[in-house]
Design a protein around this motif. Structure first.
Motif, PDB file in Angstrom:
ATOM      1  N   ALA A  91     -17.244  -0.816   2.330  1.00 25.99           N
ATOM      2  CA  ALA A  91     -17.138   0.629   2.052  1.00 25.99           C
ATOM      3  C   ALA A  91     -15.669   1.008   1.812  1.00 25.99           C
ATOM      4  N   ARG A  92     -14.759   0.463   2.633  1.00 26.83           N
ATOM      5  CA  ARG A  92     -13.338   0.788   2.465  1.00 26.83           C
ATOM      6  C   ARG A  92     -12.810   0.230   1.144  1.00 26.83           C
ATOM      7  N   PHE A  93     -13.292  -0.957   0.782  1.00 23.94           N
ATOM      8  CA  PHE A  93     -12.891  -1.572  -0.491  1.00 23.94           C
ATOM      9  C   PHE A  93     -13.227  -0.628  -1.644  1.00 23.94           C
ATOM     10  N   ALA A 192      -5.644   3.808   1.126  1.00 29.33           N
ATOM     11  CA  ALA A 192      -6.222   2.750   0.290  1.00 29.33           C
ATOM     12  C   ALA A 192      -5.507   1.432   0.583  1.00 29.33           C
ATOM     13  N   LYS A 193      -6.261   0.340   0.522  1.00 32.57           N
ATOM     14  CA  LYS A 193      -5.641  -0.966   0.773  1.00 32.57           C
ATOM     15  C   LYS A 193      -5.190  -1.524  -0.579  1.00 32.57           C
ATOM     16  N   THR A 194      -4.124  -0.919  -1.091  1.00 35.90           N
ATOM     17  CA  THR A 194      -3.612  -1.316  -2.391  1.00 35.90           C
ATOM     18  C   THR A 194      -2.254  -1.990  -2.203  1.00 35.90           C
ATOM     19  N   ASN A 197       1.339  -0.428  -1.423  1.00 32.73           N
ATOM     20  CA  ASN A 197       1.695   0.078  -0.090  1.00 32.73           C
ATOM     21  C   ASN A 197       2.433  -0.991   0.705  1.00 32.73           C
ATOM     22  N   TYR A 198       2.022  -2.227   0.509  1.00 29.43           N
ATOM     23  CA  TYR A 198       2.588  -3.331   1.307  1.00 29.43           C
ATOM     24  C   TYR A 198       3.931  -3.754   0.730  1.00 29.43           C
ATOM     25  N   ALA A 199       4.065  -3.681  -0.599  1.00 32.48           N
ATOM     26  CA  ALA A 199       5.357  -4.005  -1.226  1.00 32.48           C
ATOM     27  C   ALA A 199       6.425  -3.032  -0.731  1.00 32.48           C
ATOM     28  N   GLU A 228       2.128   7.492  12.847  1.00 29.60           N
ATOM     29  CA  GLU A 228       0.929   7.261  12.031  1.00 29.60           C
ATOM     30  C   GLU A 228       0.364   5.854  12.233  1.00 29.60           C
ATOM     31  N   GLU A 229       1.161   4.819  11.965  1.00 31.57           N
ATOM     32  CA  GLU A 229       0.652   3.449  12.098  1.00 31.57           C
ATOM     33  C   GLU A 229       1.757   2.536  12.603  1.00 31.57           C
ATOM     34  N   MET A 230       1.422   1.249  12.787  1.00 31.80           N
ATOM     35  CA  MET A 230       2.421   0.257  13.175  1.00 31.80           C
ATOM     36  C   MET A 230       2.289  -0.949  12.257  1.00 31.80           C
ATOM     37  N   GLY A 231       3.313  -1.241  11.450  1.00 29.47           N
ATOM     38  CA  GLY A 231       3.223  -2.370  10.528  1.00 29.47           C
ATOM     39  C   GLY A 231       1.939  -2.237   9.718  1.00 29.47           C
ATOM     40  N   ALA A 232       1.087  -3.257   9.764  1.00 29.72           N
ATOM     41  CA  ALA A 232      -0.209  -3.181   9.094  1.00 29.72           C
ATOM     42  C   ALA A 232      -1.320  -3.100  10.135  1.00 29.72           C
ATOM     43  N   MET A 233      -1.107  -2.216  11.111  1.00 26.18           N
ATOM     44  CA  MET A 233      -2.115  -2.012  12.156  1.00 26.18           C
ATOM     45  C   MET A 233      -2.142  -0.535  12.544  1.00 26.18           C
ATOM     46  N   ILE A 252      -3.260   7.431   6.259  1.00 27.39           N
ATOM     47  CA  ILE A 252      -3.530   6.382   7.262  1.00 27.39           C
ATOM     48  C   ILE A 252      -4.684   5.504   6.812  1.00 27.39           C
ATOM     49  N   LEU A 253      -4.530   4.176   7.012  1.00 22.86           N
ATOM     50  CA  LEU A 253      -5.643   3.290   6.688  1.00 22.86           C
ATOM     51  C   LEU A 253      -6.655   3.345   7.840  1.00 22.86           C
ATOM     52  N   ALA A 254      -7.899   3.627   7.508  1.00 21.61           N
ATOM     53  CA  ALA A 254      -8.951   3.744   8.523  1.00 21.61           C
ATOM     54  C   ALA A 254      -9.368   2.347   8.970  1.00 21.61           C
ATOM     55  N   GLY A 255      -8.759   1.863  10.043  1.00 17.06           N
ATOM     56  CA  GLY A 255      -9.012   0.498  10.512  1.00 17.06           C
ATOM     57  C   GLY A 255     -10.421   0.336  11.070  1.00 17.06           C
ATOM     58  N   VAL A 256     -11.016  -0.804  10.757  1.00 16.89           N
ATOM     59  CA  VAL A 256     -12.332  -1.126  11.323  1.00 16.89           C
ATOM     60  C   VAL A 256     -12.164  -1.399  12.824  1.00 16.89           C
ATOM     61  N   THR A 257     -11.049  -2.011  13.189  1.00 16.82           N
ATOM     62  CA  THR A 257     -10.782  -2.284  14.608  1.00 16.82           C
ATOM     63  C   THR A 257     -10.583  -0.959  15.353  1.00 16.82           C
ATOM     64  N   ARG A 258      -9.827  -0.053  14.766  1.00 20.25           N
ATOM     65  CA  ARG A 258      -9.607   1.269  15.370  1.00 20.25           C
ATOM     66  C   ARG A 258     -10.933   1.964  15.645  1.00 20.25           C
ATOM     67  N   GLY A 298      -5.917  -4.276  14.813  1.00 19.26           N
ATOM     68  CA  GLY A 298      -6.243  -4.620  13.430  1.00 19.26           C
ATOM     69  C   GLY A 298      -6.951  -5.967  13.398  1.00 19.26           C
ATOM     70  N   THR A 299      -7.458  -6.323  12.249  1.00 18.46           N
ATOM     71  CA  THR A 299      -8.248  -7.542  12.125  1.00 18.46           C
ATOM     72  C   THR A 299      -7.473  -8.781  12.550  1.00 18.46           C
ATOM     73  N   ALA A 300      -6.199  -8.876  12.161  1.00 15.93           N
ATOM     74  CA  ALA A 300      -5.445 -10.105  12.418  1.00 15.93           C
ATOM     75  C   ALA A 300      -5.273 -10.360  13.906  1.00 15.93           C
TER      76      ALA A 300
HETATM   77  N1  PLP Z   1      -3.339  -0.223   8.870  1.00 12.83           N
HETATM   78  C1  PLP Z   1      -2.932  -0.990   7.846  1.00 12.83           C
HETATM   79  C2  PLP Z   1      -1.853  -0.467   6.960  1.00 12.83           C
HETATM   80  C3  PLP Z   1      -3.531  -2.232   7.604  1.00 12.83           C
HETATM   81  O1  PLP Z   1      -3.128  -3.002   6.585  1.00 12.83           O
HETATM   82  C4  PLP Z   1      -4.556  -2.670   8.478  1.00 12.83           C
HETATM   83  C5  PLP Z   1      -5.191  -3.979   8.266  1.00 12.83           C
HETATM   84  O2  PLP Z   1      -6.071  -4.078   7.468  1.00 12.83           O
HETATM   85  C6  PLP Z   1      -4.950  -1.843   9.533  1.00 12.83           C
HETATM   86  C7  PLP Z   1      -4.322  -0.624   9.708  1.00 12.83           C
HETATM   87  C8  PLP Z   1      -6.040  -2.254  10.467  1.00 12.83           C
HETATM   88  O3  PLP Z   1      -7.289  -2.250   9.822  1.00 12.83           O
HETATM   89  P1  PLP Z   1      -8.464  -3.192  10.275  1.00 12.83           P
HETATM   90  O4  PLP Z   1      -8.717  -2.910  11.720  1.00 12.83           O
HETATM   91  O5  PLP Z   1      -9.616  -2.807   9.432  1.00 12.83           O
HETATM   92  O6  PLP Z   1      -8.009  -4.593  10.064  1.00 12.83           O
END
Ligand code: PLP
Length: 355
Positions: A91-93, A192-194, A197-199, A228-233, A252-258, A298-300
């Motif tokens: 769904a997030r994709f 969005a996981k584009t 954002n990471y670059a 808002e967030e921490m790194g990619a989490m 904010i990226l809506a984390g599945v883990t969150r 986060g997932t990792a």
């Molecule tokens: N925020 C960012 C910017 C991320 O890249 C991620 C990882 O995907 C998350 C949060 C955590 O999301 P998730 O719990 O879906 O891995």
């Protein structure tokens, strides 16, 4: 659409389980599908290998690209393989795809592609605490330098074994609250996981790491005032009688883990409060002891404790710099669900059918 399979006649040797490096090992196969003339065509599993791209492909110039990150685990009790909440990533994709003007992938076909690919390379799913990382990707591949949405796309999925994030034990993170750069802004692409954002995050993260921090905390773009967030989490703060985190929005990226942790807090009768955490207050509360714990998720890493936050040169240590009991409880509960050994939230487990 039936998924065609071309088997890899020369599958590589599997890496030794104790030598896994994140993102470096891939299974013998990958899933691919092209979008041409307004429709998805020819879903196909092929041997893992390089892509052929025109140097003018849109993605290489205008970053019309999105991806996902998700995991599959091998159940230590019966050896079966399952994914954790893949419907949420799908769904997030598709939300990410819409934001950068790309076509959605049918969720049913997406799930079938995941099931088929993982079942084909099921031998590569390692024993826990290692897991199989899954990276679906979609980008515009039309060879044209016009600044406009691509007319053709490639969707692919690659998968590979990854080791436990906590191989060397659990070490609470030392974070810097970033007051110069921002990750996202209202109206932008933060949700969005584009790839862009990471670059944009690479330079500030490198600078913070050069200063000796593990990661950075992203503050809001307007006032640099709220977390808002921490790194990619995602990140949350544990007070005596509630857990505080930023509300979701377009930055904010809506984390599945969150989301999973919000459910667990509900299960454990811990109030989950979504309200912008003010960074100065967080640091004051850490210093006074009112703030008990902080964790990122986060997932990792699943759930990882935060030991301190440095804001404008002042370091605030949280909970004596140690992992606290709420963080540990959430981490352990979620880990059992991830590995399929918990009776809780069985609906989050999607078993991969054996081939
Ligand atoms: N925020 C960012 C910017 C991320 O890249 C991620 C990882 O995907 C998350 C949060 C955590 O999301 P998730 O719990 O879906 O891995």
């Amino acid at each position: 659409m039936a998924i065609r399979i071309d088997r890899n006649p020369h599958p590589p040797a599997q890496p030794a389980p104790d030598s896994l490096i994140f993102g470096r090992h891939f299974t013998p196969h990958m899933f691919m599908m092209n979008h041409r003339d307004g429709a998805w065509q020819d879903p196909w599993i092929v041997p893992y290998g390089p892509l052929a791209l025109d140097p003018a492909a849109k993605v290489l110039h205008y970053a019309q690209e999105i991806f996902e990150g998700m995991k599959a685990y091998r159940n230590p009790r019966d050896g079966s393989v399952h994914m954790f909440r893949p419907d949420q990533n799908i769904a997030r994709f598709n939300r990410s795809a819409a934001r950068v003007c790309m076509p959605a992938v049918d969720p049913g076909l997406f799930m079938e592609a995941l099931d088929t690919l993982i079942a084909l390379d099921a031998d590569w799913v390692p024993e826990v605490p290692s897991s199989l990382y899954i990276r679906p990707t979609l980008f515009g591949d039309q060879p044209s330098l016009g600044v406009a949405s691509s007319t053709s796309y490639l969707f692919y999925i690659i998968i590979g074994p990854v080791g436990s994030y906590f191989k060397n034990g659990i070490k609470p993170l030392r974070l810097k609250a970033e007051t110069e750069f921002v990750r996202s802004a209202p109206g932008g692409t933060g949700y969005a996981k584009t790839g862009g954002n990471y670059a944009a995050a690479l330079l500030p993260i490198k600078r913070a790491q050069d200063e000796g921090f593990d990661q950075i905390i992203w503050l809001d773009a307007i006032g640099r005032r709220t977390v808002e967030e921490m790194g990619a989490m995602n990140i949350a703060f544990v007070y005596d009688d509630y857990v505080l985190t930023a509300p979701l929005g377009d930055t904010i990226l809506a984390g599945v883990t969150r989301d999973s942790i919000a459910h667990l807090c509900h299960d454990f009768s811990i109030p989950w409060v979504e309200s912008p955490p003010i960074v100065a207050t967080i640091c004051d509360d850490a210093a006074s002891g009112k703030l008990k714990e902080c964790f990122a998720c986060g997932t990792a890493a699943v759930v990882t404790p935060v030991g301190s936050i440095t804001h404008l040169g002042r370091e605030a240590v949280i909970g004596g710099g140690q992992e606290g009991p709420v963080t540990r409880r959430l981490r352990e509960a979620l880990w059992e669900i991830h590995t399929g050994t918990s009776g809780q939230h069985r609906e989050w487990i999607h078993r991969v059918p054996a081939r």
